[in-house]
Design a protein around this motif. Structure first.
Motif, PDB file in Angstrom:
ATOM      1  N   MET A   1       0.893  -1.381   0.102  1.00  0.00           N
ATOM      2  CA  MET A   1       0.269   0.127  -0.411  1.00  0.00           C
ATOM      3  C   MET A   1       1.087   0.814   0.266  1.00  0.00           C
TER       4      MET A   1
ATOM      5  N   ASP B   1      -0.845   6.091   4.522  1.00  0.00           N
ATOM      6  CA  ASP B   1      -0.333   4.815   3.918  1.00  0.00           C
ATOM      7  C   ASP B   1      -1.326   3.688   5.108  1.00  0.00           C
ATOM      8  N   GLY B   2      -2.471   3.648   4.589  1.00  0.00           N
ATOM      9  CA  GLY B   2      -3.349   2.271   5.202  1.00  0.00           C
ATOM     10  C   GLY B   2      -4.197   2.891   5.909  1.00  0.00           C
TER      11      GLY B   2
ATOM     12  N   HIS C   1     -11.966  -2.676   4.489  1.00  0.00           N
ATOM     13  CA  HIS C   1     -10.816  -1.922   4.965  1.00  0.00           C
ATOM     14  C   HIS C   1      -9.767  -2.268   5.838  1.00  0.00           C
ATOM     15  N   ASP C   2      -9.885  -2.589   7.101  1.00  0.00           N
ATOM     16  CA  ASP C   2      -9.879  -2.286   8.190  1.00  0.00           C
ATOM     17  C   ASP C   2      -8.173  -4.117   8.534  1.00  0.00           C
TER      18      ASP C   2
ATOM     19  N   GLY D   1      -5.842  -3.358   5.865  1.00  0.00           N
ATOM     20  CA  GLY D   1      -4.570  -2.279   5.576  1.00  0.00           C
ATOM     21  C   GLY D   1      -4.832  -1.707   4.288  1.00  0.00           C
ATOM     22  N   ALA D   2      -5.622  -1.409   3.768  1.00  0.00           N
ATOM     23  CA  ALA D   2      -5.401  -0.287   2.009  1.00  0.00           C
ATOM     24  C   ALA D   2      -5.455   0.694   2.580  1.00  0.00           C
ATOM     25  N   THR D   3      -4.647   1.415   1.148  1.00  0.00           N
ATOM     26  CA  THR D   3      -4.920   2.997   1.105  1.00  0.00           C
ATOM     27  C   THR D   3      -6.500   2.684   0.720  1.00  0.00           C
TER      28      THR D   3
END
Length: 365
Positions: A1, A28-29, A180-181, A184-186
């Motif tokens: 990411m 990031d994230g 998303h959590d 851990g993606a941006t």
């Protein structure tokens, strides 16, 4: 990411300036929200990040690399549209696997990655079904799966839940945040819905007429709006405004509204002339002893609370009070404000003059 940086980015369409010198950083994230009304420039900003539009000027960095003039295919990002954009002649599994197959990935590896994504999204049982007969929520999951399967540096989402009904939209917003959590993606997400932005976002950029009005975490934006527009756009009901003429100095902790003295947080900037005092409905308390007065003109019962509308000398105010309080339309009552929660604006510019030492507003533009 990846971290994403936007530096002095501007976009013109002929003589029309859609985005005006925007600057902010997406860490990031983060789950990052671009929020504002229709035509504010949020989707244009997202499309420039994704490479679907080229900036007129300024720089865009993804993972430290300047990509402002690169095509979308060269940026290693995934885009999720509001209208799903699925291939109707393919089934669910074929839609999800298409980006990998187009890259020439071995069949066994494609099958493994599609199965993994389907498990994450809970759609293992519909992989062989045509997309045409799916519900809106399942089609959105398929669109997300097609984006996720590539493991891109960042996900860009343009109102992906906008076509869903209200109840399912709330359910999908919770699922999307949970996804998303886990990953851990941006993620950069465009919405006009302030409740969606406040519930889902780690950070929010609020835009209006191509300008970044404020940038910060949801609580900062709600508690300490940098402009009158942000104060009015965020919150339901929105912030109340009392317009008056006065003078306030740098460092002052009170202001005179008519014949009343109202305590404020410490001033960041002095001003004189037309001023606007802002207060959230939940920070207004009805008190017969308070010197500032208003007449009750309407009530709205909301179950645990009720919204009271009052006419005052300097404007109309809404107060959110417990539902058990006895309220009679036509009565006059005093209004007590919590000084720690008030915001003062210069009427000419709409900029906030008040800040608290422990809650500085982060604003750009």
């Amino acid at each position: 990411m990846a971290q994403i940086r936007i530096e002095n980015v501007r976009k013109d369409f002929g003589a029309f300036n859609a985005v005006k010198s925007s600057t902010f950083t997406i860490e990031d994230g983060e789950f990052f929200m671009l929020l504002g009304p229709s035509g504010c420039g949020k989707t244009t900003t997202l499309r420039m990040m994704a490479g679907l539009e080229l900036p007129t000027s300024g720089e865009i960095y993804i993972d430290g690399e300047e990509v402002g003039m690169k095509r979308a295919s060269q940026r290693d990002i995934a885009f999720v549209f509001q209208m799903f954009a699925l291939y109707p002649h393919m089934n669910v599994g074929q839609n999800i696997s298409y980006p990998l197959r187009s890259q020439g990935m071995p069949r066994a590896q494609v099958k493994r990655k599609v199965a993994e994504v389907a498990r994450i999204l809970g759609i293992e049982d519909i992989l062989s079904r045509p997309v045409g007969g799916l519900s809106g929520g399942d089609r959105q999951r398929v669109a997300l799966g097609r984006a996720i399967v590539r493991d891109p540096k960042a996900f860009f989402m343009d109102e992906p839940l906008g076509a869903l009904d209200a109840e399912f939209r709330e359910h999908m917003s919770q699922e999307l945040r949970a996804l998303h959590d886990r990953m851990g993606a941006t993620t950069v997400y465009v919405t006009h819905d302030q409740l969606e932005a406040m519930q889902m976002g780690d950070k929010i950029v609020v835009m209006n007429h191509g300008v970044v009005e404020q940038f910060g975490v949801p609580q900062q934006i709600y508690d300490w709006p940098a402009t009158k527009f942000v104060a009015e756009f965020i919150g339901s009901p929105p912030m109340n405004f009392l317009d008056f003429r006065g003078t306030v100095g740098n460092g002052a902790t009170e202001v005179h509204v008519g014949d009343c003295t109202i305590a404020l947080p410490r001033q960041r900037t002095g001003a004189s002339g037309e001023l606007t005092l802002g207060v959230r409905p939940e920070h207004v308390r009805l008190s017969d002893a308070a010197p500032y007065r208003g007449r009750i003109v309407a009530t709205e019962y909301l179950g645990t609370t009720q919204i009271i509308t009052l006419d005052c000398e300097h404007g109309r105010i809404k107060a959110r009070v417990p539902s058990h309080e006895v309220i009679r339309v036509g009565d006059r009552t005093g209004l007590d404000f919590d000084a720690r929660t008030l915001t003062l604006f210069a009427a000419g510019t709409g900029r906030a003059l008040v800040s608290d030492a422990n809650h500085e507003v982060l604003s750009h533009g």
